[in-house]
Design a protein around this motif. Structure first.
Motif, short mmCIF file in Angstrom:
data_model
loop_
_atom_site.label_atom_id
_atom_site.label_comp_id
_atom_site.label_asym_id
_atom_site.label_seq_id
_atom_site.Cartn_x
_atom_site.Cartn_y
_atom_site.Cartn_z
N GLY A 1 0.62 -1.24 0.12
CA GLY A 1 0.10 0.08 -0.12
C GLY A 1 0.80 1.39 -0.07
O GLY A 1 0.19 2.33 -0.25
N GLN A 2 2.00 1.09 -0.04
CA GLN A 2 2.98 2.28 0.04
C GLN A 2 3.22 2.82 -1.27
O GLN A 2 4.36 3.84 -1.59
CB GLN A 2 4.33 2.25 0.86
N GLY A 3 2.86 2.23 -2.24
CA GLY A 3 3.01 2.64 -3.74
C GLY A 3 4.41 2.21 -4.38
O GLY A 3 5.07 2.97 -5.23
N LEU A 4 4.88 1.19 -3.67
CA LEU A 4 6.46 0.89 -4.08
C LEU A 4 6.48 0.40 -5.68
O LEU A 4 7.19 0.50 -6.28
CB LEU A 4 7.05 -0.09 -3.13
N ILE A 5 5.21 -0.36 -5.82
CA ILE A 5 5.25 -1.16 -7.12
C ILE A 5 5.40 -0.19 -8.27
O ILE A 5 6.07 -0.01 -9.22
CB ILE A 5 4.16 -1.99 -7.42
N LEU A 6 4.42 1.13 -7.99
CA LEU A 6 4.28 2.21 -9.12
C LEU A 6 5.59 2.65 -9.10
O LEU A 6 6.30 3.09 -10.10
CB LEU A 6 3.40 3.28 -8.39
N ALA A 7 6.38 2.97 -7.96
CA ALA A 7 7.91 3.52 -8.05
C ALA A 7 8.64 2.87 -9.02
O ALA A 7 9.30 3.25 -9.86
CB ALA A 7 8.38 3.83 -6.58
N GLY A 8 8.72 1.62 -8.98
CA GLY A 8 9.31 0.78 -9.65
C GLY A 8 9.05 0.67 -10.98
O GLY A 8 9.83 0.59 -12.02
N VAL A 9 7.77 0.69 -11.31
CA VAL A 9 7.16 0.90 -12.74
C VAL A 9 7.80 1.91 -13.35
O VAL A 9 8.16 2.27 -14.39
CB VAL A 9 5.73 0.74 -12.63
#
Ligand code: TPP
Ligand code: TPP
Ligand code: SF4
Ligand code: SF4
Ligand code: SF4
Ligand code: SF4
Ligand code: SF4
Ligand code: SF4
Ligand code: MG
Ligand code: MG
Lengths: 272, 377, 64, 182, 272, 377, 64, 182
Positions: free
Chosen positions: H14-22
């Protein structure tokens, strides 16, 4: 004065996996209080679930617990109950597990009137898989697979259970925490198949998408849209428009399945 | 005292075999050509205090026997092709949760509704590979009414011994034909019960490998409380995603069976020793094969019969050994080459495998087999 | 004689910071401190138990 | 195929031919101490159409449970006769209901014909025992099981209340066949 | 004056496989008359069934016919209707096919209110497999798997359909042949999911076992136990005891599923 | 005009591949890790007038796509292990009734619920053998986001061309990883549509073999009226138990695929020609394998990669040929030896097959493969 | 003028002899002849069509 | 593994790390014309627990899509740091939130620490953009993608309404890291 939940919980399993504000935890506490009130014996009680966030409940409970496959809780439980009619069998699960893939086992458990209690935690969504709509998602609502608004009508779980032959049907909400245990306790004491639907919340996959600013708003909505059956009797149709009734909605006495089967055994032994 | 003899149908014998083995729960859904198993048990089980329930569908039936087994019953379901396909998900559940149970699947023509009253042997591959994921498989393929009784008893024994689902798969001919059967006296055939925990309820773990690859299984309601799940689990039954644990558990679930093939595999060798041509067959087809082998011998052809009684695990070792001595194999089967393919897979090209395939609802007759034997000898 | 105050125990490692107890306490006894709930004004507690009943996480215990 | 004898009982579904076959097989395997296998074929799913019941009787063990060359065939309907007479062996016994099977299959068979159903209805008293009448006749014509064993087998299979009826049916059939065969 | 059934039957398929006296044939004739009355176009009408004696019906009908797997008719039909909403889709099948293994697809078709008509031929038994009890077999009745009397309670198919959300529910009988076509015609004309239960007879596997001397007796029973809804209104509970109501039992107007989905398409295209 | 490029997840690419192929109907039931396929199509299909429906369960989903396909749509469902097991009965229906449709099955840890978010390759056997009875099987196992798009298009083409269900089976890694994808322009990739009848409605038969092994398929509502059943059927679609017809039809259903393996089978050979050790791998595992093969070559070891793109039909011919030239095969796979077993089955013992099996939810890394290559070289 | 009689056609190869038409004919026009239904007393026919409607086997056609 | 660079973004679900990686991967593959693969691992079913998002960036084609030896690791929580730092390479970049990660893993890493969440909340204005703050910092510390491309990638991914907020978050993170690294 503080109720001792630990007595019924498996040591070392908390914190549970549910998200912050997930109503499932509130329901689990109500179930524990109900079990305590009914004085059910741990060794003699099975708690059976399907698959889903709600269905993770049995893992925390210090009973004979069975986490089955998606939608199959009622059918597994029927096997347990038939094999050991003397055991108390409680089913728990989500709206998707119970009314989507599990719909057939659900209506047949109702029809047989087999003496078990089924607690459906209805958060109107498939929570565990990330928020696809369920058969209990309101028409028009947003889910990950209904970005244009849900075209599906929703089940009225209580109406479905009654139509299928359940002999005890009640509805509560995660907001009305004090009533959960009372409804479940009455359901457990009822001889026959009893269904308790708890209107629940999934802030993570349903709340955000549907413009609830917080779980508090979701809780407040549960307060606003519901009316106790008793109160409803004194209200006119206008006032009741869009309201959902809570409390014991249906109760009837009918022979329960394992008692009936016991008679089959007698007849068979006679026939020998 | 003289033994009880009767003239009965294969399916009836299977039902009586289940009773002999101590089956106390049947959960099913009717389907041709297996219904007689359920019908007989609906009459007989309550007589001995057992339970018979007709569930809403095959999935429910499979679920009910897993539930009943966890509550301590020896549980059975019976079905046929379409029902077996529907049960696959939960067969996998019984495999990973390690719940003993027996499935009788009478083979009719498939796929789908196919030919409901026609005999077939085309479910043997899905018996092992039907459910997703890695899992063990035990499948028995009797060829006579007497053997259907006995193999049903053995199926319960293997299920209890290895804590895993076991299938008995007669083809429609074996299931529906009537023969004389001699009932074994009580105690005459071995009857195995799952090992019970020796530890206290506090110490009990449902997958405790300190007791070997097949941990003791307590029953719900017996004073032992534990958790059962279809997720990958740890010794205590709770879900885990710990790589090392998952790998070990998955391997053990399969090893239980793979490491005990010699205990599980059963077959009959008939004039195989000096044979140039060995017919590998099972079920009713093996009866045609024996007929043909006898004829061949009369005509001076060195033919033999290797009759599978256990289809899974497949007797790879034995057949590989034989493949080094024979000129050819002949594999008559009522499908399009399932046993043929498995056999080819284990003989390393040592000997050619000549299939005879029928999927038209007619049995393979001795003449077809004899002709093939002559052709390849 | 002064009234006996309840003890309100908040188990921080269970608390997931959902705000439920804080919002629904009729007398605003509780508050959020960072990610977890905390007691702000014990005196106001009327021992209605709402917070304990509604906490989804077994994180709050009220004892009179 | 040491002393392998093959019989086929054919007719319409519901005529009780399976039972007739079963009784014949029981007579052989339970009372005459021979080997016997009975099998049948069905129509779509469990019902309807022409139906047949086959019995193999042998002194030795019986491997192949289905008929190869039929020694004796009973046909209660024309449809059954047309459908199931193809593999009746040269000189084999062919018992037919003379009312219902009008055109006999070509080939030289030892044909015996009498109004089986009618006999059951009018001489024995109940149409439903036609299968037992036919059984009696088949026993007489084939001699593959003893009359006593067959009668025992019949009585062992039928409900108390109908013992006499079936006994009568069996014997009537037996006698009629003897006569018809002369 | 004699109705021309051949116009709607596939040539050369009669006589049908059903046993002497089987009510399924009477229902098929009623269906044909209803289709004629509604003027449905053969090319534009699909008839879908599951597996069972009743489910053999489509094979005789000269339409787009789909004989699916046991219990799955409603789900296959939903695919047909969604793909071609302009087609008329009629489902036929037995009580076992529809309420046992097919129960889940049945209740969800009701919930969606998808515009199809489902004719359930309820002969209270699994006929095709030789007479095992079905979820519609009366308690106490004899079947090949209930020699000691059926311990299971039976579904009230109409009640189940209403509970699940069907918007048109009617019941007729094989005895009241004249009404079958009227009920089915009204169901076909209804926009939404309509269910017509026809109380039927299976002399072969149900009649004999349950002491009916002939199909005539079974037919007469259908006459005796039923009461038209209209008539029932004027009767008191005493008189109605043990009676089964026939006629149109429930009717309600709700948006049908494919129309609702058409709006989703509009919204989606707008969103582009 | 420059091509459209995007950085997207495998499952998204599969959904877009379906749209490219002309998919106009999706019927599904959500399950991790395949949900994104449904989610994307729930947004995209209605934009082009297509239909998306979430059914009550996987069985209903499978039924709905068969119904939709018969009504003329190119139909898709997506699922994962447990859902695939549930679909098995109706997959058989699609096989025998010869209804084109595509099933995307994202492989997660099994059996049963197993490890829902862990990668796996353990559904490849049930892809072919899951349903009862004899039937054809086509299964594609892409290894990259781009290839998942392209193989989904090919899946529809094969389904339409051969009138049979086709499965696309990415493992969870391929389904969830994100890569750059270049969208082919319309017309750039071949798009096949089922052949339509050329005869008049009166003369039309849905299984009319005078048009070859794959008869034309009309759509319901198109003016052609016909009957479809899951029973063994004749040319006109009506049930039959005529032995000769049934045998012929059953054989044809399988021959459609078996006789066209060269058209269907697709694979990639990477440095195989002079290789001593050939790694046979598919899906994400083949990426680790390529990495390892490159490393091995750097170290002077003659390693090669045979990458399966079609798992079923299995490239038996090609691998048998290779088996005669190599020292050994290495088969890394995220299961307990499925590809390994199939490969052993077709190389007639010419070369040993060394498996590397992981079922712990972790990918097989290049080092594991490299070590094995060194060990067996 | 004499009343016009209906024609009642019974298709023997469809008739399965279930007796339904015979039993439920209000005026006993029909009878069983062996295994199939037959017209016994055409005069009595009141053209109510019950026989045709109830025949499960499409075996009887009444035309006025 | 020609120029293969491996990054891991870790923290709580939920911390948005996937988005950061993307976004990091998109910057590389869409705007910098390199090869990039992003992947992630989940908790039980689709939610919860410590989560990670991995990005592999390379000039050549990327075969193995998962991390082998990590060049740069972001850890927003202690749990994530403990769980995912094991394969951070000797001398690799380790970016941590100084408020939440108290004890650093042993090993000689190039550690950069500042209160990332806090910065997002108080300096940028919204806690939810902590992932973008972290992204900015990772871009600065690794230099594996150009600042411009990264910014473009950020703006291409976020909703209109939040462009400025995210821009600010990205740049703040970038500067903070530069400063912290000094
Ligand atoms: C056979 C099968 N199909 C689908 C799934 C995927 N799945 C897991 S949980 C779930 C739905 C859960 O929703 P619900 O029962 O309402 O529980 P919640 O998570 O909302 O509490 C689904 C579709 C599965 N595990 N197995
Ligand atoms: C998956 C599956 N399970 C079971 C069967 C066996 N079967 C065929 S028809 C039938 C029941 C038919 O009963 P009903 O639907 O009431 O139709 P009827 O024959 O009574 O008209 C059953 C259980 C089957 N064909 N497929
Ligand atoms: S996803 Fe929803 S249902 Fe599941 S735990 Fe989180 S809040 Fe509860
Ligand atoms: S007991 Fe009642 S008053 Fe006291 S803190 Fe809890 S909610 Fe507030
Ligand atoms: S309700 Fe429980 S979990 Fe939520 S904030 Fe209060 S104590 Fe924490
Ligand atoms: S068995 Fe029953 S349902 Fe089937 S055709 Fe005969 S009478 Fe009708
Ligand atoms: S029409 Fe009426 S009166 Fe005439 S034969 Fe038929 S049932 Fe009898
Ligand atoms: S109702 Fe029809 S089938 Fe029955 S007897 Fe009369 S004509 Fe024959
Ligand atoms: Mg839910
Ligand atoms: Mg029925």
């Amino acid at each position: 004065m503080a109720f001792d939940y630990d007595k019924y919980l498996r040591p070392g399993k908390l914190p549970h996996i549910w998200c912050p504000g997930c109503g499932h935890g509130i329901v689990m506490k109500g179930l524990i209080r109900a079990i305590d009130a009914c004085g059910l014996e741990k060794n003699n009680t099975a708690i059976v679930s399907g698959i889903g966030c709600a269905s993770r409940l049995p893992g925390y409970m210090d009973f004979c617990t069975l986490h089955t496959a998606h939608g199959r809780a009622a059918a597994f439980a029927t096997g347990v109950k038939m094999a050991k009619p003397e055991m108390n069998v409680i089913l728990v699960g989500g709206d998707g597990d119970g009314t989507a893939i599990g719909g057939n086992h659900f209506i047949h458990a109702c029809r047989r009137n087999i003496d078990m209690t089924y607690i459906i935690m209805n958060n109107n969504i498939y929570g565990m898989t990330g928020g696809q709509f369920s058969p209990c998602t309101p028409t028009g609502a947003k889910a990950s697979t209904t970005v244009y608004g849900n075209p599906d009508p929703a089940f009225d779980v209580a109406k479905l259970a009654i139509g299928a032959g359940a002999t005890f049907v009640a509805r509560g909400t995660a907001y009305h925490a004090t009533q959960i245990d009372k409804l479940i306790a009455e359901a457990i004491q009822h001889k026959g198949f009893s269904v308790v639907e708890i209107l629940d919340d999934c802030p993570t996959t349903y709340g955000r998408r549907n413009k609830f600013k917080s779980v508090i708003e979701m809780m407040n909505r549960l307060k606003e849209v519901t009316v106790p059956v008793k109160a409803a009797e004194k209200m006119d149709p206008e006032q009741l428009k869009g309201k959902i009734l809570t409390g014991v909605l249906f109760k009837e006495e009918r022979p329960d399945y394992t008692s009936e089967y016991a008679k089959v055994i007698e007849r068979a032994k006679g026939a020998k | 005292m003289a033994k009880k003899v009767a003239f009965m149908q294969g399916n009836e014998a299977a039902a009586h075999g289940a009773l002999y083995a101590g089956c106390s729960f049947f959960g099913g859904y009717p389907i041709t050509p297996s219904t007689e198993v359920a019908e007989v048990l609906s009459v007989e089980l309550p007589k001995v205090g057992g339970k018979f329930i007709q569930m809403e569908d095959e999935i429910g039936a499979m679920a009910s026997i897993i539930g009943a087994s966890l509550a301590g019953s020896k549980a059975l379901t019976s079905t046929s092709g379409p029902g077996l396909s529907l049960k696959q998900e939960l067969i996998g559940y019984a495999c990973i949760a390690e719940v003993p149970c027996v499935i009788i699947n009478v083979m009719r023509g498939g796929p789908s509704t196919g030919m409901p009253t026609g005999p077939s042997q085309s479910d043997v591959m899905c018996a092992k590979w039907g459910t997703h994921g890695d899992h063990p498989a035990i499948t028995l393929v009797p060829a006579s009414v007497q053997e259907l009784f006995e193999e049903t008893v053995r199926a319960f024994n293997l299920a209890e011994k290895y804590r895993t689902p076991v299938m008995v798969m007669p083809d429609e001919i074996v299931a529906h034909m009537r023969e004389r059967i001699v009932f074994p006296d009580p105690g005459e055939l071995e009857v195995v019960n799952r090992t019970q925990p020796t530890v206290s309820p506090e110490q009990y773990k449902p997958y405790d490998t300190q007791f070997g690859d097949v941990p003791p299984l307590a029953a719900f309601g017996s004073g032992y409380r534990f958790h059962v799940t279809g997720l990958n689990k740890m010794a205590d039954g709770f879900p885990t995603t710990k790589a090392a644990v998952v790998q070990a558990e998955e391997e053990r679930q399969v090893r239980k069976v793979e490491a005990n093939v010699d205990d599980i595999v059963k077959f009959e060798e008939y004039m195989v020793d000096d044979a140039d041509v060995v017919v590998v067959a099972f079920g009713s087809t093996s009866r045609s094969a024996r007929f043909a082998v006898n004829e061949a011998r009369k005509q001076g052809i060195k033919a033999g019969l290797f009759r599978l009684i256990t289809f899974w695990p497949f007797p790879e070792k034995q057949l590989l050994a034989i493949s080094k001595k024979v000129k050819a194999f002949v594999t008559p089967e009522m499908n399009l080459g399932m046993c043929t393919g498995v056999l080819k897979g284990c003989v390393e090209g040592n000997a050619p495998v000549h299939g005879i395939f029928r999927v038209d609802g007619e049995p393979i007759n001795p003449t077809q087999i004899l002709d093939k034997i002559k052709e390849v000898k | 004689m002064e009234k006996k105050l309840p003890t309100i125990e908040i188990i921080e490692k269970y608390c997931k910071g959902c705000h439920i107890c804080v919002e629904f306490c009729p007398t605003k006894v509780l508050e959020m401190q960072g990610f977890v709930a905390a007691v702000k004004n014990l005196e106001a507690c009327i021992k209605c138990m709402q917070c304990e009943l509604r906490c989804p996480d077994f994180a709050i215990k009220v004892t009179a | 195929m040491s002393g392998r004898y093959e019989l086929r009982f054919s007719g319409a579904g519901g005529q009780g031919l399976i039972l007739a076959g079963v009784i014949m097989a029981e007579a052989a395997s339970i009372y005459d101490g021979k080997q016997a296998v009975q099998s049948q074929s069905y129509g779509p799913e469990a019902r309807g159409g022409a139906s047949k019941s086959e019995v193999i009787i042998s002194d030795g063990s019986i491997d192949y449970p289905k008929a190869t060359v039929v020694d004796a065939l009973l046909a209660l309907t024309q449809e059954a006769c047309d459908k199931y007479s193809h593999d009746l062996k040269e000189g084999g016994v062919l018992l037919i209901d003379s009312d219902l099977v009008k055109n006999q299959p070509k080939g030289n068979f030892n044909v015996v014909a009498f109004p089986i159903i009618n006999t059951a209805k009018n001489e024995v008293g109940r149409e439903i025992v036609a299968n037992i009448v036919a059984l009696g006749a088949m026993v007489a014509l084939t001699g593959v099981v003893s009359r006593e064993s067959a009668e025992k087998a019949v009585l062992a299979r039928v409900p108390e209340a109908f013992l006499d009826l079936n006994k009568k049916a069996f014997n009537t059939g037996f006698e009629k066949a003897m006569a018809a065969k002369k």
